[in-house]
Design a protein around this motif. Structure first.
Motif, mmCIF file in Angstrom:
data_model
loop_
_atom_site.group_PDB
_atom_site.id
_atom_site.type_symbol
_atom_site.label_atom_id
_atom_site.label_comp_id
_atom_site.label_asym_id
_atom_site.label_seq_id
_atom_site.Cartn_x
_atom_site.Cartn_y
_atom_site.Cartn_z
ATOM 1 N N LYS A 32 6.603 -5.957 13.676
ATOM 2 C CA LYS A 32 7.727 -5.031 13.573
ATOM 3 C C LYS A 32 7.286 -3.575 13.485
ATOM 4 O O LYS A 32 7.958 -2.741 12.896
ATOM 5 N N GLY A 33 6.117 -3.261 14.064
ATOM 6 C CA GLY A 33 5.675 -1.882 14.153
ATOM 7 C C GLY A 33 5.043 -1.296 12.908
ATOM 8 O O GLY A 33 4.844 -0.092 12.826
ATOM 9 N N GLN A 34 4.689 -2.139 11.961
ATOM 10 C CA GLN A 34 4.124 -1.637 10.711
ATOM 11 C C GLN A 34 2.644 -1.258 10.875
ATOM 12 O O GLN A 34 1.993 -1.672 11.824
ATOM 13 N N PRO A 35 2.117 -0.457 9.934
ATOM 14 C CA PRO A 35 0.696 -0.083 9.989
ATOM 15 C C PRO A 35 -0.211 -1.314 9.894
ATOM 16 O O PRO A 35 0.108 -2.279 9.216
ATOM 17 N N ALA A 36 -1.360 -1.246 10.582
ATOM 18 C CA ALA A 36 -2.325 -2.347 10.569
ATOM 19 C C ALA A 36 -3.686 -1.879 10.066
ATOM 20 O O ALA A 36 -4.690 -2.567 10.234
ATOM 21 N N THR A 37 -3.734 -0.705 9.450
ATOM 22 C CA THR A 37 -4.984 -0.136 8.958
ATOM 23 C C THR A 37 -5.701 -1.121 8.047
ATOM 24 O O THR A 37 -5.082 -1.744 7.188
ATOM 25 N N GLY A 38 -7.001 -1.282 8.254
ATOM 26 C CA GLY A 38 -7.810 -2.175 7.418
ATOM 27 C C GLY A 38 -7.805 -3.624 7.870
ATOM 28 O O GLY A 38 -8.499 -4.444 7.292
#
Length: 143
Positions: A32-38
């Protein structure tokens, strides 16, 4: 569920139901377009944002499809993996046949059938152009 990072699956389950399945844990999330950092997804793809797949259809990339075939069956704009493409429809026209010959006793009258004015089809359809479909949730493996 064993699959490579970046794999997308369609599911009839709601997010909480999907997350409750054995082996899912934090490896899979609703796309749903959320951040994937890490995440491993970010490390492998270099993308720190997940695609937002809500309300869209998935489309295959051209994957070395010959340029001549792209217009016929491929993705003619050659979008990159994960790149959004807005809705559209192919340019086309609708011809309106006009009767031949003279206009008989229509002296001075002009209308769409005899060269004056214009003609158009009536409005038809719903709020979008779409194929038949069933709504699903798309989940993506991030770890």
């Amino acid at each position: 569920m064993d699959a490579p990072v970046g794999t997308i699956v369609a599911s009839m389950l709601e997010e909480a139901q999907f997350q409750a399945q054995p082996g899912i844990s934090r490896n899979w999330v609703l796309a749903k377009g959320q951040p994937a950092t890490g995440s491993k997804y970010a490390a492998v793809t270099g993308k720190t944002q997940l695609p937002d797949l809500r309300g869209v259809f998935l489309r295959s990339s051209n994957s070395d499809l010959a340029a001549a075939d792209q217009q016929q069956r491929g993705n003619p704009e050659n979008k990159k993996l994960g790149e959004f493409q807005a809705d559209d429809f192919k340019t086309h026209t609708h011809e309106t046949p006009r009767p031949g010959g003279n206009d008989g006793n229509r002296a001075g009258r002009q209308d769409a059938w005899y060269g004056g004015g214009s003609s158009s089809t009536g409005a038809a359809g719903g709020t979008e152009t779409r194929p038949r479909n069933i709504t699903v949730n798309y989940f993506i493996r991030i770890n």
